[in-house]
Design an enzyme around this catalytic site. Structure first.
Site, short mmCIF file in Angstrom:
data_model
loop_
_atom_site.label_atom_id
_atom_site.label_comp_id
_atom_site.label_asym_id
_atom_site.label_seq_id
_atom_site.Cartn_x
_atom_site.Cartn_y
_atom_site.Cartn_z
N ASN A 23 11.27 0.61 3.78
CA ASN A 23 10.06 1.51 3.83
C ASN A 23 8.91 1.27 4.95
O ASN A 23 8.26 2.08 5.38
CB ASN A 23 9.21 1.34 2.26
N ARG A 56 0.94 -1.10 -0.03
CA ARG A 56 0.05 0.01 0.08
C ARG A 56 0.80 1.29 -0.16
O ARG A 56 2.09 1.28 0.28
CB ARG A 56 -0.91 0.12 1.21
N SER A 98 11.63 10.12 8.12
CA SER A 98 10.25 10.97 8.14
C SER A 98 10.90 12.41 8.86
O SER A 98 11.78 12.50 9.63
CB SER A 98 9.36 10.34 9.46
N TYR A 114 7.57 6.91 17.50
CA TYR A 114 7.90 6.83 16.03
C TYR A 114 8.87 7.63 15.84
O TYR A 114 9.87 7.55 14.98
CB TYR A 114 6.31 7.21 15.47
P1 NAI Z 1 0.90 2.51 5.03
O1 NAI Z 1 0.27 2.34 6.51
O2 NAI Z 1 0.03 3.02 3.97
O3 NAI Z 1 1.71 1.16 4.54
C1 NAI Z 1 2.68 0.57 5.27
C2 NAI Z 1 3.09 -0.77 4.77
O4 NAI Z 1 4.05 -1.42 5.66
C3 NAI Z 1 1.99 -1.77 4.21
O5 NAI Z 1 2.56 -2.32 3.12
C4 NAI Z 1 2.26 -2.64 5.47
O6 NAI Z 1 2.12 -4.16 5.03
C5 NAI Z 1 3.83 -2.79 5.82
N1 NAI Z 1 4.03 -3.24 7.22
C6 NAI Z 1 3.45 -2.70 8.17
N2 NAI Z 1 4.16 -3.26 9.30
C7 NAI Z 1 4.99 -4.23 8.66
C8 NAI Z 1 5.99 -5.23 9.33
N3 NAI Z 1 5.91 -5.65 10.62
N4 NAI Z 1 6.47 -6.14 8.24
C9 NAI Z 1 6.45 -5.87 7.19
N5 NAI Z 1 5.53 -4.90 6.62
C10 NAI Z 1 5.04 -4.20 7.42
O7 NAI Z 1 2.00 3.47 5.40
P2 NAI Z 1 2.72 4.78 4.44
O8 NAI Z 1 2.23 5.86 4.58
O9 NAI Z 1 2.96 3.96 3.06
O10 NAI Z 1 4.39 4.67 5.04
C11 NAI Z 1 5.28 4.15 4.52
C12 NAI Z 1 6.63 4.35 5.02
O11 NAI Z 1 6.83 6.15 5.01
C13 NAI Z 1 6.64 4.36 6.72
O12 NAI Z 1 8.01 3.86 6.83
C14 NAI Z 1 5.97 5.51 7.30
O13 NAI Z 1 6.64 5.52 8.54
C15 NAI Z 1 7.03 6.54 6.28
N6 NAI Z 1 6.33 7.99 6.21
C16 NAI Z 1 5.09 8.12 5.94
C17 NAI Z 1 4.40 9.50 5.85
C18 NAI Z 1 3.11 9.80 5.44
O14 NAI Z 1 2.63 10.83 5.81
N7 NAI Z 1 2.19 8.77 5.23
C19 NAI Z 1 5.31 10.34 6.31
C20 NAI Z 1 6.72 10.05 6.83
C21 NAI Z 1 7.07 8.92 6.66
#
Ligand code: NAI
Length: 253
Positions: free
Chosen positions: A96, A15, A148, A161
């Site tokens: 990621n 995702r 982040s 976080y």
């Molecule tokens: P999301 O919640 O949409 O997707 C998270 C993804 O990580 C999913 O594919 C999920 O299956 C996977 N995941 C979660 N726990 C896991 C585990 N234990 N083992 C393997 N996979 C796991 O998150 P999003 O927003 O796409 O975030 C992606 C990255 O970007 C994260 O590291 C987040 O901290 C970082 N980020 C996101 C921001 C935002 O505003 N959305 C801002 C700054 C950083």
């Protein structure tokens, strides 16, 4: 470009930002592997992963995905063994996958601290350590960690976080120094406020306050982050290592 197909590994590709990152590598000359994990709703996560695979194949690439918890060294080891068995290489690792479990410091449960640090920071360490051994033998590798803006600025309600993301930055710089002589670069991308499932559940009040802190006046899209990851993985970025690139509409300067 290289004379062999490149093997790209992305954690959390089902995702959001991870899906966009995987899509940015969708070409016939890349093998894409990504994992995903959701203890709460494994079926929905699997369906989301299948959708990512479909989008990649529609774009002319191919990807394989598997449910792997990056906080489990055993699961991650098996995941990488499968990849090495199939392609013999790891050219690019994108750490990621990440989670949030927000609470004010004085109310934060020890388990929520541990869960976030274990997935966001320990998970990246485990994946990097395994991939680095392969990259060192190849004398080539590109490691890109998703940090982040919060890891630099801190954020109310996100002690766990923010600590994990500050840790990712320290990990990135150390890996960059330790592995540079082997032709491996390590960089971090620090997104600001990006429209994904992670931010969708934030209360409107918090979203409005965050938008007010963005000079460019809009939330970011997963593609904004993926474009920088693709650049860092490309030969155009061969002379860049140990950097933190902010993709936040100017939230941090
Ligand atoms: P999301 O919640 O949409 O997707 C998270 C993804 O990580 C999913 O594919 C999920 O299956 C996977 N995941 C979660 N726990 C896991 C585990 N234990 N083992 C393997 N996979 C796991 O998150 P999003 O927003 O796409 O975030 C992606 C990255 O970007 C994260 O590291 C987040 O901290 C970082 N980020 C996101 C921001 C935002 O505003 N959305 C801002 C700054 C950083």
């Amino acid at each position: 470009m290289s004379d062999h197909k490149r093997t790209i590994v992305v954690t959390g590709g089902s995702r959001g930002i991870g899906r966009s990152i995987c899509r940015s590598f969708a070409r016939a000359d890349n093998y894409i592997y990504f994992n995903y994990f959701s203890p709460g709703d494994p079926d929905a996560e699997k369906a989301a992963a299948a959708e990512t695979e479909k989008l990649i194949s529609e774009a002319g690439g191919s990807a394989k995905s598997i449910s792997v918890n990056i906080a489990s060294e055993n699961e991650v080891t098996n995941f990488f063994e499968k990849i090495i068995g199939e392609t013999g290489r790891i050219d690019v690792l994108v750490n990621n996958a990440g989670i949030t479990k927000d609470a004010l410091l004085v109310r934060m449960k020890e388990k929520d601290w541990d869960d976030v640090i274990n997935v966001n920071l320990k998970g990246a360490f485990i994946c990097t350590q395994i991939a680095a051994k392969v990259m060192m033998k190849q004398r080539y590798g590109r490691i890109i960690n998703i940090a982040s803006v919060v890891g630099v600025n801190g954020n109310v309600g996100q002690a766990n976080y923010a600590a994990s993301k500050a840790g990712i930055i320290g990990l990135t710089k150390t890996v960059a120094k330790e592995l540079a002589a082997r032709g491996i670069t390590a960089n971090a991308v620090a997104p600001g406020f990006i429209e994904t499932d992670m931010t969708a559940s934030l209360p409107d009040k918090v979203k409005t306050a965050m938008l007010g802190q963005i000079p460019l006046g809009r939330a970011g899209k997963p593609e904004d982050v993926a474009a920088v990851v693709a650049f860092l993985a490309s030969e155009s970025a061969d002379y860049i290592t140990g950097q933190v690139i902010h993709v936040s509409g100017g939230m941090y300067m």
